[in-house]
Motif scaffolding. Structure first.
Motif, PDB file in Angstrom:
ATOM      1  N   ASP A 128      25.881 -29.945  65.869  1.00  0.00           N
ATOM      2  CA  ASP A 128      26.348 -29.887  64.483  1.00  0.00           C
ATOM      3  C   ASP A 128      27.492 -28.874  64.348  1.00  0.00           C
ATOM      4  N   GLU A 129      28.301 -28.720  65.423  1.00  0.00           N
ATOM      5  CA  GLU A 129      29.370 -27.723  65.409  1.00  0.00           C
ATOM      6  C   GLU A 129      30.241 -27.892  64.167  1.00  0.00           C
ATOM      7  N   LYS A 130      30.375 -26.798  63.422  1.00  0.00           N
ATOM      8  CA  LYS A 130      31.147 -26.804  62.188  1.00  0.00           C
ATOM      9  C   LYS A 130      32.643 -26.836  62.517  1.00  0.00           C
ATOM     10  N   GLY A 131      33.424 -27.430  61.643  1.00  0.00           N
ATOM     11  CA  GLY A 131      34.871 -27.366  61.809  1.00  0.00           C
ATOM     12  C   GLY A 131      35.498 -28.728  61.990  1.00  0.00           C
ATOM     13  N   GLU A 132      36.815 -28.796  61.739  1.00  0.00           N
ATOM     14  CA  GLU A 132      37.533 -30.052  61.862  1.00  0.00           C
ATOM     15  C   GLU A 132      37.860 -30.307  63.324  1.00  0.00           C
TER      16      GLU A 132
END
Ligand code: MBD
Ligand code: FE
Length: 281
Positions: A128-132
């Motif tokens: 679920d790594e955050k970021g674009e």
């Protein structure tokens, strides 16, 4: 810009101290000659005496400085402090005799021996790594334009909250770190996430000094890389993002115009191309 609090913002400084001890040989640490030591240390001391005289530094200020210097050592923050406030000038002197892609400072958060991945690679990251999403492609060449197959793009970056794996205990080891090996055209194609601006830990002695002086603790969002190929000089550098916050006043003074990327939007994120040029060793 927001960052989630880490239980060990200051702990990252202490970890950097340990990482430096393990890496000082790789970084080329070596004793200087007596002549050089005499000359350089004497000039450093003379520069301090000049400030003391001209600013009329007082006993209370001297004692506060002594206490702070002890705190930096005890908190393990010398690598952090020196890489933020001094390394940029060392790097610019080194760059005077270097050709190819511009370098910039390594900083305190490199870790060796990360996962080796083929040229088309997704960096290790959480489900679920955050970021674009960021697709980063390019080619490694020598100064003549010859593609360098089997070159290593040793890549590390902070996550979308501004934390580095290995220096923040809530992150899995190796998160957003890898050594990507170029294909037979010297090309690579790395899938990652766009990092966020990075804040120097505010709860240690380096952060205390920054606050006491009324400075800010921010670095612009950046990717770190070491690019190496057999028979060529390794380049250590960072890449930044056009329009990003803190580009013009990086606390670590480590931006260079030629290292600013201009990614283009894609269906599901961003894409950017950047080539590296290495000189012969
Ligand atoms: C960083 O992420 C960094 O790149 C530097 C140079 C210093 C402190 C933190
Ligand atoms: Fe960094």
């Amino acid at each position: 810009t927001t960052t989630t609090p880490s239980p060990t913002a200051a702990g990252s400084g202490a970890n950097a101290s340990e990482a430096f001890r393990a890496s000082s040989e790789r970084r080329g640490a070596a004793a200087a000659s007596q002549e050089r030591t005499d000359r350089v240390v004497r000039r450093v001391l003379e520069a301090i005496y000049q400030v003391v005289r001209e600013e009329e530094v007082t006993y209370p200020e001297f004692q506060a400085a002594k206490r702070w210097l002890m705190d930096v050592g005890e908190g393990g923050e010398w690598p952090l402090f020196l890489d933020v406030f001094v390394e940029h000038e060392i790097e610019k002197v080194a760059a005077r005799t270097q050709e190819g892609t511009a370098g910039t400072i390594e900083g305190p958060y490199y870790l060796p021996a990360q996962t080796r991945l083929p040229a088309a690679a997704t960096l290790p990251m959480r489900e679920d790594e955050k970021g674009e999403k960021l697709l980063f492609t390019g080619q490694v060449r020598d100064l003549d334009g010859t593609p360098l197959a089997g070159a290593e793009v040793d890549f590390w970056q902070a996550d979308a909250d501004g934390y580095y794996s290995g220096f923040a205990p809530h992150l899995p080891d190796g998160n957003l770190r890898a050594v990507v090996v170029t294909d037979d055209q010297g090309r690579f194609e790395i899938t990652s996430i766009k990092p966020a601006p990075y804040q120097i830990p505010t709860d240690g002695p380096t952060g205390a000094l920054i606050a006491a002086a009324g400075w800010h603790p921010w670095r612009p969002a950046h990717l770190h890389l070491m690019v190496r190929a057999d028979g060529h000089r390794q380049v250590t550098t960072q890449l930044y993002f056009t329009g990003g916050e803190w580009l013009d006043n990086d606390v670590a003074t480590a931006t260079k115009d030629e290292l600013i990327l201009d990614p283009a939007p894609t269906a599901d994120g961003w894409a950017v191309e950047y080539d590296f040029v290495l000189e012969r060793a």
